[in-house]
Design a protein around this motif. Structure first.
Motif, PDB file in Angstrom:
ATOM      1  N   ASN A  80      -3.555   7.577  -0.127  1.00 27.94           N
ATOM      2  CA  ASN A  80      -3.687   6.460  -1.065  1.00 27.94           C
ATOM      3  C   ASN A  80      -2.425   5.600  -1.059  1.00 27.94           C
ATOM      4  O   ASN A  80      -1.326   6.101  -1.292  1.00 27.94           O
ATOM      5  CB  ASN A  80      -3.939   6.993  -2.485  1.00 27.94           C
ATOM      6  N   VAL A  81      -2.624   4.302  -0.772  1.00 29.12           N
ATOM      7  CA  VAL A  81      -1.496   3.366  -0.678  1.00 29.12           C
ATOM      8  C   VAL A  81      -1.684   2.279  -1.734  1.00 29.12           C
ATOM      9  O   VAL A  81      -2.778   1.721  -1.870  1.00 29.12           O
ATOM     10  CB  VAL A  81      -1.436   2.721   0.730  1.00 29.12           C
ATOM     11  N   LEU A  82      -0.621   1.972  -2.468  1.00 27.87           N
ATOM     12  CA  LEU A  82      -0.673   0.913  -3.483  1.00 27.87           C
ATOM     13  C   LEU A  82       0.343  -0.175  -3.122  1.00 27.87           C
ATOM     14  O   LEU A  82       1.531   0.093  -2.971  1.00 27.87           O
ATOM     15  CB  LEU A  82      -0.340   1.488  -4.872  1.00 27.87           C
ATOM     16  N   SER A  83      -0.169  -1.392  -2.966  1.00 27.35           N
ATOM     17  CA  SER A  83       0.693  -2.534  -2.663  1.00 27.35           C
ATOM     18  C   SER A  83       0.823  -3.376  -3.928  1.00 27.35           C
ATOM     19  O   SER A  83      -0.163  -3.916  -4.419  1.00 27.35           O
ATOM     20  CB  SER A  83       0.039  -3.363  -1.538  1.00 27.35           C
ATOM     21  N   LEU A 125      -0.405  -5.256   6.286  1.00 26.39           N
ATOM     22  CA  LEU A 125      -1.208  -4.782   7.426  1.00 26.39           C
ATOM     23  C   LEU A 125      -0.320  -4.114   8.464  1.00 26.39           C
ATOM     24  O   LEU A 125      -0.731  -3.164   9.130  1.00 26.39           O
ATOM     25  CB  LEU A 125      -2.011  -5.932   8.047  1.00 26.39           C
ATOM     26  N   HIS A 126       0.899  -4.595   8.571  1.00 25.31           N
ATOM     27  CA  HIS A 126       1.845  -3.988   9.506  1.00 25.31           C
ATOM     28  C   HIS A 126       2.208  -2.568   9.047  1.00 25.31           C
ATOM     29  O   HIS A 126       2.262  -1.629   9.841  1.00 25.31           O
ATOM     30  CB  HIS A 126       3.091  -4.873   9.581  1.00 25.31           C
ATOM     31  N   ILE A 127       2.435  -2.428   7.736  1.00 28.24           N
ATOM     32  CA  ILE A 127       2.750  -1.116   7.154  1.00 28.24           C
ATOM     33  C   ILE A 127       1.582  -0.157   7.384  1.00 28.24           C
ATOM     34  O   ILE A 127       1.763   0.997   7.806  1.00 28.24           O
ATOM     35  CB  ILE A 127       3.045  -1.266   5.631  1.00 28.24           C
ATOM     36  N   LEU A 128       0.371  -0.650   7.119  1.00 26.75           N
ATOM     37  CA  LEU A 128      -0.823   0.205   7.279  1.00 26.75           C
ATOM     38  C   LEU A 128      -0.991   0.666   8.722  1.00 26.75           C
ATOM     39  O   LEU A 128      -1.407   1.800   8.973  1.00 26.75           O
ATOM     40  CB  LEU A 128      -2.079  -0.543   6.807  1.00 26.75           C
ATOM     41  N   SER A 129      -0.642  -0.192   9.677  1.00 25.08           N
ATOM     42  CA  SER A 129      -0.795   0.197  11.088  1.00 25.08           C
ATOM     43  C   SER A 129       0.136   1.363  11.422  1.00 25.08           C
ATOM     44  O   SER A 129      -0.201   2.243  12.222  1.00 25.08           O
ATOM     45  CB  SER A 129      -0.542  -0.991  12.023  1.00 25.08           C
ATOM     46  N   LYS A 130       1.312   1.399  10.783  1.00 25.27           N
ATOM     47  CA  LYS A 130       2.251   2.503  11.024  1.00 25.27           C
ATOM     48  C   LYS A 130       1.747   3.809  10.388  1.00 25.27           C
ATOM     49  O   LYS A 130       1.918   4.889  10.943  1.00 25.27           O
ATOM     50  CB  LYS A 130       3.635   2.178  10.452  1.00 25.27           C
ATOM     51  N   ILE A 131       1.147   3.690   9.202  1.00 27.20           N
ATOM     52  CA  ILE A 131       0.609   4.888   8.544  1.00 27.20           C
ATOM     53  C   ILE A 131      -0.570   5.424   9.359  1.00 27.20           C
ATOM     54  O   ILE A 131      -0.709   6.631   9.570  1.00 27.20           O
ATOM     55  CB  ILE A 131       0.204   4.570   7.076  1.00 27.20           C
ATOM     56  N   GLN A 132      -1.395   4.487   9.856  1.00 28.05           N
ATOM     57  CA  GLN A 132      -2.536   4.865  10.719  1.00 28.05           C
ATOM     58  C   GLN A 132      -2.056   5.599  11.975  1.00 28.05           C
ATOM     59  O   GLN A 132      -2.636   6.597  12.383  1.00 28.05           O
ATOM     60  CB  GLN A 132      -3.246   3.593  11.190  1.00 28.05           C
ATOM     61  N   ALA A 133      -0.984   5.063  12.563  1.00 21.42           N
ATOM     62  CA  ALA A 133      -0.464   5.658  13.806  1.00 21.42           C
ATOM     63  C   ALA A 133       0.054   7.072  13.546  1.00 21.42           C
ATOM     64  O   ALA A 133      -0.082   7.964  14.382  1.00 21.42           O
ATOM     65  CB  ALA A 133       0.659   4.781  14.363  1.00 21.42           C
ATOM     66  N   ARG A 134       0.634   7.286  12.376  1.00 19.55           N
ATOM     67  CA  ARG A 134       1.181   8.611  12.040  1.00 19.55           C
ATOM     68  C   ARG A 134       0.077   9.601  11.688  1.00 19.55           C
ATOM     69  O   ARG A 134       0.185  10.786  11.933  1.00 19.55           O
ATOM     70  CB  ARG A 134       2.174   8.446  10.864  1.00 19.55           C
ATOM     71  N   TYR A 135      -1.009   9.100  11.076  1.00 18.70           N
ATOM     72  CA  TYR A 135      -2.122   9.969  10.639  1.00 18.70           C
ATOM     73  C   TYR A 135      -3.451   9.463  11.202  1.00 18.70           C
ATOM     74  O   TYR A 135      -4.291   8.950  10.460  1.00 18.70           O
ATOM     75  CB  TYR A 135      -2.191  10.021   9.099  1.00 18.70           C
ATOM     76  N   GLU A 172       8.775  -1.396  11.976  1.00 19.75           N
ATOM     77  CA  GLU A 172       8.661  -0.886  13.342  1.00 19.75           C
ATOM     78  C   GLU A 172       9.602   0.297  13.565  1.00 19.75           C
ATOM     79  O   GLU A 172       9.216   1.343  14.074  1.00 19.75           O
ATOM     80  CB  GLU A 172       9.030  -2.041  14.289  1.00 19.75           C
ATOM     81  N   ARG A 173      10.868   0.121  13.142  1.00 16.24           N
ATOM     82  CA  ARG A 173      11.910   1.108  13.488  1.00 16.24           C
ATOM     83  C   ARG A 173      12.094   2.213  12.454  1.00 16.24           C
ATOM     84  O   ARG A 173      12.249   3.374  12.814  1.00 16.24           O
ATOM     85  CB  ARG A 173      13.252   0.387  13.674  1.00 16.24           C
ATOM     86  N   GLN A 174      12.140   1.829  11.172  1.00 17.70           N
ATOM     87  CA  GLN A 174      12.485   2.841  10.157  1.00 17.70           C
ATOM     88  C   GLN A 174      11.301   3.408   9.388  1.00 17.70           C
ATOM     89  O   GLN A 174      11.367   4.533   8.908  1.00 17.70           O
ATOM     90  CB  GLN A 174      13.486   2.266   9.150  1.00 17.70           C
ATOM     91  N   LEU A 175      10.240   2.603   9.256  1.00 20.49           N
ATOM     92  CA  LEU A 175       9.139   3.082   8.404  1.00 20.49           C
ATOM     93  C   LEU A 175       8.487   4.375   8.906  1.00 20.49           C
ATOM     94  O   LEU A 175       8.133   5.227   8.098  1.00 20.49           O
ATOM     95  CB  LEU A 175       8.074   1.988   8.218  1.00 20.49           C
ATOM     96  N   PRO A 176       8.315   4.572  10.237  1.00 19.68           N
ATOM     97  CA  PRO A 176       7.682   5.825  10.673  1.00 19.68           C
ATOM     98  C   PRO A 176       8.358   7.072  10.095  1.00 19.68           C
ATOM     99  O   PRO A 176       7.678   8.014   9.680  1.00 19.68           O
ATOM    100  CB  PRO A 176       7.806   5.770  12.206  1.00 19.68           C
ATOM    101  N   ALA A 177       9.688   7.065   9.988  1.00 18.30           N
ATOM    102  CA  ALA A 177      10.388   8.231   9.409  1.00 18.30           C
ATOM    103  C   ALA A 177      10.126   8.325   7.907  1.00 18.30           C
ATOM    104  O   ALA A 177      10.001   9.420   7.352  1.00 18.30           O
ATOM    105  CB  ALA A 177      11.889   8.113   9.676  1.00 18.30           C
ATOM    106  N   ILE A 219       3.765   3.751  -2.246  1.00 17.41           N
ATOM    107  CA  ILE A 219       3.704   2.524  -3.058  1.00 17.41           C
ATOM    108  C   ILE A 219       4.769   1.587  -2.520  1.00 17.41           C
ATOM    109  O   ILE A 219       5.899   2.006  -2.265  1.00 17.41           O
ATOM    110  CB  ILE A 219       3.994   2.819  -4.552  1.00 17.41           C
ATOM    111  N   HIS A 220       4.408   0.324  -2.305  1.00 14.85           N
ATOM    112  CA  HIS A 220       5.465  -0.614  -1.909  1.00 14.85           C
ATOM    113  C   HIS A 220       5.430  -1.868  -2.767  1.00 14.85           C
ATOM    114  O   HIS A 220       4.382  -2.343  -3.179  1.00 14.85           O
ATOM    115  CB  HIS A 220       5.426  -0.939  -0.410  1.00 14.85           C
ATOM    116  N   MET A 221       6.648  -2.356  -3.065  1.00 15.06           N
ATOM    117  CA  MET A 221       6.844  -3.540  -3.910  1.00 15.06           C
ATOM    118  C   MET A 221       7.788  -4.453  -3.144  1.00 15.06           C
ATOM    119  O   MET A 221       8.997  -4.235  -3.132  1.00 15.06           O
ATOM    120  CB  MET A 221       7.463  -3.114  -5.249  1.00 15.06           C
ATOM    121  N   ILE A 222       7.204  -5.440  -2.463  1.00 16.08           N
ATOM    122  CA  ILE A 222       8.002  -6.284  -1.575  1.00 16.08           C
ATOM    123  C   ILE A 222       8.228  -7.653  -2.219  1.00 16.08           C
ATOM    124  O   ILE A 222       7.272  -8.359  -2.524  1.00 16.08           O
ATOM    125  CB  ILE A 222       7.314  -6.414  -0.197  1.00 16.08           C
ATOM    126  N   GLN A 223       9.482  -7.989  -2.440  1.00 16.15           N
ATOM    127  CA  GLN A 223       9.866  -9.296  -2.994  1.00 16.15           C
ATOM    128  C   GLN A 223       9.093  -9.644  -4.271  1.00 16.15           C
ATOM    129  O   GLN A 223       8.628 -10.777  -4.420  1.00 16.15           O
ATOM    130  CB  GLN A 223       9.644 -10.398  -1.932  1.00 16.15           C
TER     131      GLN A 223
END
Length: 292
Positions: A55-58, A68-78, A37-42, A139-143
């Motif tokens: 192109n996003v790779l999870s 899905l939360h990450i994608l919503s931020k990318i959508q909002a930016r573009y 919410e706070r840092q990803l937009p930047a 690309i994101h690699m979470i846990q």
């Protein structure tokens, strides 16, 4: 005599059960959502500049909650830009939950999903066999870095797939968390069996500096209620102990002395905080954003 300890991943159903309970009892996803919410937009502010498709790779996308939360931020930016979202995830159960989530969501216009049921290593092997070098904007690699054989090589490989404005986001437990304390002291006593490795955000700067990569580090506060671990015979407590030690039926199979020491350690300030009669494990996370 206690039966020999086995790694929790030897029983995928129990692993998933313990993982879901961990998510229920911890602020893990809440902390990640606050970061998104706070840092990803930047972080994603320039990944899609001038592009009609992003192109996003999870890698290790799990059941898709954070994806899905990450994608919503990318959508909002573009807004209006097509997003190709590829998911690499070895668990069929997690993929099916991810697909259910996508089917129920109403705000995923312009996003195309592709799932690959494979590990990060299998993805890399398949791409090199097919001689493919698809590039990614994000690309994101979470846990998931605990489950790769060679952490620096995995990071280098996925970093090599970034577009010139792309970013690689890694989230894993913090070097200042209770996990780090637990692993340093008791890691050698747990049955890793080559299925996972102990890596925290404290290990990454050394690897990234050695590879000459530029990055930013963030610390996310998070905690987990482990009070039930101290109630003898409590089923949830036993599941959480399995998750904390990566050991199948830890309460029943660990040598009594190891169990006694570990239970003591879990109450200490290096691992947890005791508040209002409850024990909260320090589940802090480290976030690393790596530049192309």
């Amino acid at each position: 005599m206690a039966s020999p300890m086995r790694n929790l991943l030897a029983d995928p159903d129990r692993y998933l059960q313990s993982f879901r309970l961990f998510l229920e009892r911890s602020t893990e996803h809440q902390s990640m959502r606050e970061f998104v919410e706070r840092q990803l937009p930047a972080v994603v502010a320039s990944i899609g500049n001038g592009k009609s498709t992003i192109n996003v790779l999870s890698v290790g996308g799990g059941a898709g909650e954070i994806d899905l939360h990450i994608l919503s931020k990318i959508q909002a930016r573009y807004p209006g830009v097509t997003i190709n979202n590829d998911v690499v995830e070895p668990s069929a159960d997690q993929i099916s939950k991810y697909k259910e989530r996508v089917a129920q969501a109403s705000n995923l216009q312009n996003i195309k999903f592709t799932w690959h049921r494979e590990t990060a290593y299998e993805y890399e092997s398949r791409m090199s066999a097919e001689k493919k070098t698809k590039k990614w904007d994000f690309i994101h690699m979470i846990q998931m870095l605990y489950y790769v054989k060679d952490v620096p090589a995995t990071i280098r490989y996925f970093h090599s797939l970034l577009e010139s404005q792309g970013k690689l986001l890694i989230i894993l437990v913090s070097g200042k968390s209770g996990w780090e304390t637990l692993w340093k002291k008791y890691g050698p006593s747990f049955p890793l069996e080559d299925l996972c490795s102990y890596v925290s955000s404290a290990d990454l700067p050394r690897m990234l500096d050695a590879a000459g990569l530029k990055y930013q580090l963030y610390e996310l506060p998070s905690r987990m209620d482990i009070t039930s671990c101290f109630i003898e015979g409590d089923k949830d407590g036993e599941l959480l102990l399995d998750f904390l030690t990566e050991t199948l039926d830890f309460a029943k199979t660990a040598p009594p002395e190891l169990k006694r020491q570990l239970m003591e350690e879990l109450r200490k300030p290096g691992c947890s905080e005791i508040r209002d009669g409850k024990v909260f494990f320090n589940n802090n996370l480290g976030v690393i954003v790596i530049e192309p």
